[in-house]
Design an enzyme around this catalytic site. Structure first.
Site, PDB file in Angstrom:
ATOM      1  N   ARG A  23       6.830 -35.885  -7.501  1.00 28.62           N
ATOM      2  CA  ARG A  23       6.887 -34.427  -7.728  1.00 28.62           C
ATOM      3  C   ARG A  23       5.751 -34.069  -8.679  1.00 28.62           C
ATOM      4  NH1 ARG A  23       9.155 -30.825 -11.316  1.00 28.62           N
ATOM      5  NH2 ARG A  23      10.145 -28.991 -10.405  1.00 28.62           N
TER       6      ARG A  23
ATOM      7  N   LYS B 155       4.370 -34.185 -18.032  1.00 31.74           N
ATOM      8  CA  LYS B 155       5.491 -34.239 -18.993  1.00 31.74           C
ATOM      9  C   LYS B 155       5.051 -34.754 -20.356  1.00 31.74           C
ATOM     10  CE  LYS B 155       9.307 -33.832 -15.876  1.00 31.74           C
ATOM     11  NZ  LYS B 155      10.432 -34.445 -15.176  1.00 31.74           N
TER      12      LYS B 155
HETATM   13  N1  HH2 Z   1      11.508 -32.227 -13.443  1.00 25.02           N
HETATM   14  C1  HH2 Z   1      11.545 -30.904 -13.649  1.00 25.02           C
HETATM   15  C2  HH2 Z   1      12.219 -30.059 -12.768  1.00 25.02           C
HETATM   16  N2  HH2 Z   1      12.829 -30.548 -11.672  1.00 25.02           N
HETATM   17  N3  HH2 Z   1      13.386 -32.383 -10.302  1.00 25.02           N
HETATM   18  C3  HH2 Z   1      13.360 -33.695 -10.074  1.00 25.02           C
HETATM   19  N4  HH2 Z   1      13.971 -34.214  -8.983  1.00 25.02           N
HETATM   20  N5  HH2 Z   1      12.733 -34.578 -10.929  1.00 25.02           N
HETATM   21  C4  HH2 Z   1      12.105 -34.143 -12.051  1.00 25.02           C
HETATM   22  O1  HH2 Z   1      11.575 -34.976 -12.812  1.00 25.02           O
HETATM   23  C5  HH2 Z   1      12.119 -32.739 -12.336  1.00 25.02           C
HETATM   24  C6  HH2 Z   1      12.786 -31.878 -11.424  1.00 25.02           C
HETATM   25  C7  HH2 Z   1      10.871 -30.334 -14.848  1.00 25.02           C
HETATM   26  O2  HH2 Z   1       9.562 -29.959 -14.564  1.00 25.02           O
HETATM   27  P1  HH2 Z   1       9.065 -28.476 -14.216  1.00 25.02           P
HETATM   28  O3  HH2 Z   1       9.770 -27.951 -13.012  1.00 25.02           O
HETATM   29  O4  HH2 Z   1       7.590 -28.499 -14.124  1.00 25.02           O
HETATM   30  O5  HH2 Z   1       9.412 -27.605 -15.475  1.00 25.02           O
HETATM   31  P2  HH2 Z   1      10.581 -26.611 -15.845  1.00 25.02           P
HETATM   32  O6  HH2 Z   1      11.871 -27.363 -15.793  1.00 25.02           O
HETATM   33  O7  HH2 Z   1      10.217 -26.159 -17.231  1.00 25.02           O
HETATM   34  O8  HH2 Z   1      10.597 -25.475 -14.855  1.00 25.02           O
END
Ligand code: HH2
Length: 269
Positions: free
Chosen positions: A242, A196
């Site tokens: 995660r 992040k």
């Molecule tokens: N962060 C993201 C997505 N889902 N779920 C939980 N429980 N906690 C988090 O911190 C979290 C999450 C964002 O990351 P990512 O899935 O890599 O990216 P994107 O939202 O661009 O798909």
């Protein structure tokens, strides 16, 4: 928890696993690397992301959930009830709910639930996040949602401060520093720090102490910083991390676990 985004626009793995076969292969690789659960998402929730219609989200995630649920535990990362319901029908055992609004559905379906804090909507959440007391407000929100879901009958509930979801880097760092307050609630805590922006901010500041013109540190160059943050979180007692780079995080978890509870961990004489 391994991250598997079946999207064209996720902030670090967007477009990498859009074809179902590629997504399933990546999910399998994460299970093989030691992931306890693979988190399948069909809508990016990065700052400024454009919402995806639920039918498109379903088209992306369902074949992947179905195939991976044959191999291991799968969570569905969604804000939409119809997507969560269909994914559970396809074999998902946890609803990872970044809007913390699907607790009753999790109770009805008999699956686990993650209550994450997000201030506002992805499209605008980073415009001007403001809190009088970020830890107190985020904590009150997730605990209230988690208690309600528990009363509704959900037997496995995680709480998650939602790093980067309507929070400045300072907000994220205060939440990170005070993770023990989340752990003290008794609810298992999940954190998503992997790759992040706050990781990039801290490492860029560090690089710029050496070279004032150092280039920003992009998402795929944030492994070491992500591991440091995850390791800190694990020492504070979080239950689940995660992460995109599963093998590295599993290794970090093994070292933390071995340090907290020393025991022989190799067959070597
Ligand atoms: N962060 C993201 C997505 N889902 N779920 C939980 N429980 N906690 C988090 O911190 C979290 C999450 C964002 O990351 P990512 O899935 O890599 O990216 P994107 O939202 O661009 O798909």
């Amino acid at each position: 928890m391994g991250v598997l985004n079946v999207t064209p626009d996720s902030f670090s793995d967007g477009g990498l696993h859009l074809a179902p076969d590629d997504a399933v292969a990546h999910g399998r690789m994460m299970f093989d690397a030691g992931a306890s659960i693979v988190d399948v998402g069909g809508e990016s929730t990065r700052p400024g992301a454009v919402p995806v219609p639920p039918d498109e989200e379903l088209r992306r995630v369902l074949p992947v959930v179905e195939a991976l649920a044959e191999i291991g535990s799968v969570s569905i990362d969604t804000r939409h009830a119809e997507v969560a319901r269909a994914a559970v029908g396809a074999g998902a055992v946890v609803i990872n709910d970044v809007a913390a609004s699907l607790g009753e559905l999790a109770a009805e379906l008999g699956v686990g639930w993650v209550a994450m804090h997000m201030a506002g909507e992805p499209a605008t959440m980073q415009d001007a996040p403001h809190y009088d007391d970020v830890v107190g407000e985020v904590l009150d929100f997730v605990v209230e949602r988690a208690e309600a879901a528990t009363r509704a009958g959900v037997s496995q509930v995680w709480i998650d401060p939602g790093f980067g979801f309507g929070k400045t880097a300072d907000h994220n760092l205060v939440l990170l520093a005070e993770l023990d307050r989340f752990v003290a609630t008794g609810f298992p805590v999940l954190v998503g720090l992997s790759r992040k922006r706050t990781m990039g901010d801290l490492t860029l500041a560090s690089d710029r102490r050496v070279d004032p013109h150092a280039a920003p540190v992009g998402p795929t160059d944030r492994l070491e910083s992500s591991l440091a943050a995850a390791t800190w979180a694990m020492t504070q007692g979080v239950s689940m991390v995660r992460a995109h780079d599963v093998r590295a995080h599993v290794h970090a978890a093994a070292v933390v676990a071995g340090s907290i509870e020393p025991k022989v961990t190799t067959g070597a004489a």
